[in-house]
Design an enzyme around this catalytic site. Structure first.
Site, PDB file in Angstrom:
ATOM      1  N   GLU B 230      38.878  39.583  41.537  1.00  0.00           N
ATOM      2  CA  GLU B 230      38.397  38.666  40.488  1.00  0.00           C
ATOM      3  C   GLU B 230      36.967  38.343  40.869  1.00  0.00           C
ATOM      4  O   GLU B 230      36.727  37.670  41.857  1.00  0.00           O
ATOM      5  CB  GLU B 230      39.317  37.442  40.438  1.00  0.00           C
ATOM      6  CG  GLU B 230      39.113  36.591  39.204  1.00  0.00           C
ATOM      7  CD  GLU B 230      38.261  35.389  39.514  1.00  0.00           C
ATOM      8  OE1 GLU B 230      37.014  35.551  39.512  1.00  0.00           O
ATOM      9  OE2 GLU B 230      38.823  34.320  39.742  1.00  0.00           O
ATOM     10  N   CYS B 269      34.278  30.114  38.687  1.00  0.00           N
ATOM     11  CA  CYS B 269      34.101  31.436  38.088  1.00  0.00           C
ATOM     12  C   CYS B 269      34.288  31.353  36.578  1.00  0.00           C
ATOM     13  O   CYS B 269      33.959  32.290  35.864  1.00  0.00           O
ATOM     14  CB  CYS B 269      35.057  32.442  38.698  1.00  0.00           C
ATOM     15  SG  CYS B 269      36.751  31.888  38.737  1.00  0.00           S
TER      16      CYS B 269
END
Lengths: 495, 495
Positions: B230, B269
């Site tokens: 990720e 994020c």
């Protein structure tokens, strides 16, 4: 413009074909329409059976019976994936209602799997129908909602073009979006396809060497894509001492093995290539007798004939190898070859016996039936395989063997043979490296569709933007998970 | 031997830790036991909350409130995956009975997903609990039945060791197999972990640069393994002209954006880093006013402070950029920074604005509200993102915008903000490259467990070798697919 090109595809042609696939908006089609198109393709393949079979006969040297069966298999696969698309649970529709009391708070979330994008399919040599232009990869990608560009296998170019033309015609006639299917030819086109920015995934069936090279290209892209390669497999078999303790038991296993490893010239990725047999059961002579009537078989390509001859020679030159049966191959017909090696010799240099040989060749490993630990140690050196098989007595428990072989194989078979891969929801055709590049997946069976899907979640979405699969009231009547609970509508359960 | 090492892990230490994980036979444990261990871990984290929070405060500079919430999140995640393990549908138990009338004939097939092997987890800097030692990757891998070796993040080493010691103690006390968990530290150990032959998959949360480098290593192994990275994400937001057509609408979006991109120093994020706003709505001045009281925030590491300063500078030096708000960052506190660029300038050089900046920085792209086609063209140049958001009027239909943003994001949000990722069956935390290395998967939510599973099919297996999940009569009462039909036992549906 026709997407079917009758020579090595140029870079410009390939770019146009991929661009047309990406622009086809095939991902916006609904599951019911895609199911109709899959049935139309199946109908057309079935209708043109005789003509297709005749082309395949010339190009592959496979028998009429085998090719006829493979066409039926291909038709059934297309229909099977139509059913998977219709049933709809593959989208994994999941609906969570908002709950502000949780930490973190939960908004309304609705998640499903959706098409991944343009799929490149590399056709196989040994299944000119079932793993080629309209084979499993294409059928599962279409069912998922992905346009497909097939890289034809050079072993059957005319057949590939003929099936591609059929596909183009049927898809156009039945209203599928223009450009959703294309065919390319040539090594350069294959490389360009894997590297094309608009290609989102690759399905491949072929050799470890080529598969690894293309896998490396897929990973090295600026934007990497998944590469689903079904590569080689040795498909180990273990015969227990109890299974071989009676003449009937020996005869049954020997005749089954003879049929399985020589079937259609031994040109299956599921061919049993390594068979652990207890010593001194008389198995080898019975196997040799079962093979005496088996004719030679011309292999798919000249390259395979050469590789088979060379692989046989390397084995036969070894001091630790004994010949059990040698049918005497000629330059254009591979005949059955069985060699045997001791368990000690196998363990001393396993890599010499773990290489897949395309063609009617299998290696017996003689193990001392009084020392199960020695067999266990040998099984621990096995690489990943598509299948592993155990032949045991009907009332014999084999948990240790089953555990050892489960570790390395995607499908574990009991008192049966790995060749012949059924089309089913519960099928698994895959396995740990080097059997495949992606051991989480299957290239046969319902789950093959998942390779070509990616998830999306809608958070607090208005009803007007939600796909029907996620709409309130489940208008399409598919299985869904609602607030954590799987709900299967009665209509689906009865289907 | 303790698997917790208090300095850079040596090669020998790492080899011992991985070997112990592989030898732990954690994959043979049952789902119910693993659920108990996950609850025991959750209990222990909750019990040690104050001490853990104090260590994290010093190492991360995150606020007490944020860290307290994150500990709760971590506890909830561990319990959530215990529930996923218990519910059991994740194994996808599938049973097909034999049918010799099919072509090819169908044997009895029973398929399920099983643990993949040792999982390497690379902890994140910005979630010292929830995406670190006992975070989502570890919880989902444990639930799946995979031993875990965590690579600690150097941003919070003491906390990592403390949580790892807690995990070792709790797992030992509650009877989990010895060796099923380990912690390693140091760059070399991370590289060695990805390359270790006994490691079967990697879960990673971090930067594109490091993630890509480790992904390349995972792919280049002799036996490649899946790498679930990720990575970064720009998380685009579109504000429609209608949403910004009233002062209340402008105020709501501006205050929401101000809170979201500055939350905890903008170190998420999912931080909205690119916001398409209609020109001449007064939005920018309202946003600037909303930011005037927002204090600076010390970022997680000195490296991040430097990167934030440099990234800000590069943007501020551009002729096509205007400053909307600059809170005036100091060397040890990043303050909110908002810059704006015209749609034309964005389209002319999108790569200048698509880079993720960790910290409280966002870029506004001013689009002409009379020209929706121009906005559409700009959205087509966006890269893959974890999220995309649309702010629209309550009664405004946004199908075109939703379709455009669905193309590039794993989660599409309506009238909400991307920060704050709920734990749910229907959550999706992933997206097309470069948001992740594996867009088929999620690192949050129930489906995260699938990353660490591989299928096995049993063909004609005797009852004695079948896992209980596949046994006749469904003794564990899990959802299964039987002869093509999903069957959900009443006890499961009521649970």
């Amino acid at each position: 413009m026709s997407a079917v090109i009758h020579a090595d595809t140029t870079g410009d042609e390939l770019a146009a074909i991929v661009a047309a696939a990406a622009a086809s908006e095939f991902s916006l089609t609904d599951r019911a329409s895609r199911a109709l198109w899959l049935h139309a393709l199946a109908d057309a393949v079935d209708a043109d059976r005789a003509e297709l079979l005749a082309i395949a006969r010339i190009e592959t040297h496979l028998s009429e019976g085998r090719l006829d069966g493979e066409i039926t298999r291909t038709v059934n696969q297309l229909r099977f994936f139509a059913g998977v698309a219709i049933e709809g649970s593959y989208v994994e529709a999941t609906i969570d209602s908002a709950d502000a009391t949780l930490l973190p708070p939960r908004p309304s979330l609705r998640r499903m799997l959706r098409p991944l994008g343009v799929v490149a399919v590399f056709a196989a040599s040994n299944f000119p129908f079932a793993f080629s232009v309209l084979g499993n990869d294409t059928a599962s990608a279409f069912a998922a909602g992905c346009p497909v560009v097939v890289k034809a296998h050079p072993g059957h170019p005319e057949l590939s073009r003929r099936v591609a033309a059929l596909a183009e015609r049927v898809l156009a006639d039945s209203g599928a979006p223009a450009g959703c299917f294309g065919l390319v030819e040539g090594i350069d086109a294959g490389v360009a396809l894997v590297q094309h920015p608009l290609v989102s995934a690759v399905g491949f069936t072929g050799s470890t060497r080529v598969g690894r090279a293309l896998f490396d290209l897929a990973c090295a892209r600026p934007a990497p894509i998944p590469f689903y390669g079904e590569l080689g497999s040795i498909n180990p078999v273990v015969v227990t001492p109890t299974a071989a303790s009676t003449p009937d038991g020996v005869a049954a296993v020997a005749s089954g093995l003879a049929a399985s490893f020589t079937r259609d010239g031994g040109q299956y990725c599921t061919k049993p290539g390594l068979v652990f047999v207890p010593v001194e059961t008389g198995f080898e002579s019975v196997l040799a007798a079962a093979l005496s009537g088996v004719p030679g078989h011309r292999l798919l390509t000249d390259g395979m004939e050469t590789a088979f001859a060379r692989g046989s020679e390397v084995l036969l030159e070894r001091d630790d190898v004994e010949v059990v049966f040698d049918g005497g191959s000629s330059a254009d017909a591979a005949s059955p070859l069985v060699v045997a090696v001791s368990l000690d010799a196998f363990v001393a240099e396993p890599e010499a016996f773990l290489e897949e040989h395309f063609g009617p060749l299998t290696v017996l490993v003689r193990y001392p039936d009084a020392d199960p630990a020695a067999l266990g140690a040998a099984l621990r050196v096995l690489d990943g395989s598509l299948t592993a098989s155990i032949h045991h007595a009907p009332d014999e428990d084999v948990p240790t063997l089953a555990a050892a072989l489960s570790r390395i194989a995607g499908r574990v078979i009991f008192n049966g043979w790995p060749t012949g891969v059924a089309i089913a929801w519960g099928q698994q055709h895959g396995g740990p490296w080097p059997a495949t590049t992606a051991s989480l997946h299957s290239s046969v069976g319902a789950s093959a569709i998942r390779r070509f899907l990616q998830p999306i979640a809608y958070q607090d979405a208005p009803a007007s933007v939600l796909p029907a699969e996620l709409a309130d009231g489940n208008p399409l009547g598919i299985p869904r998970r609602e607030d954590g609970v799987l709900v299967v509508p009665a209509a689906t359960a009865d289907r």
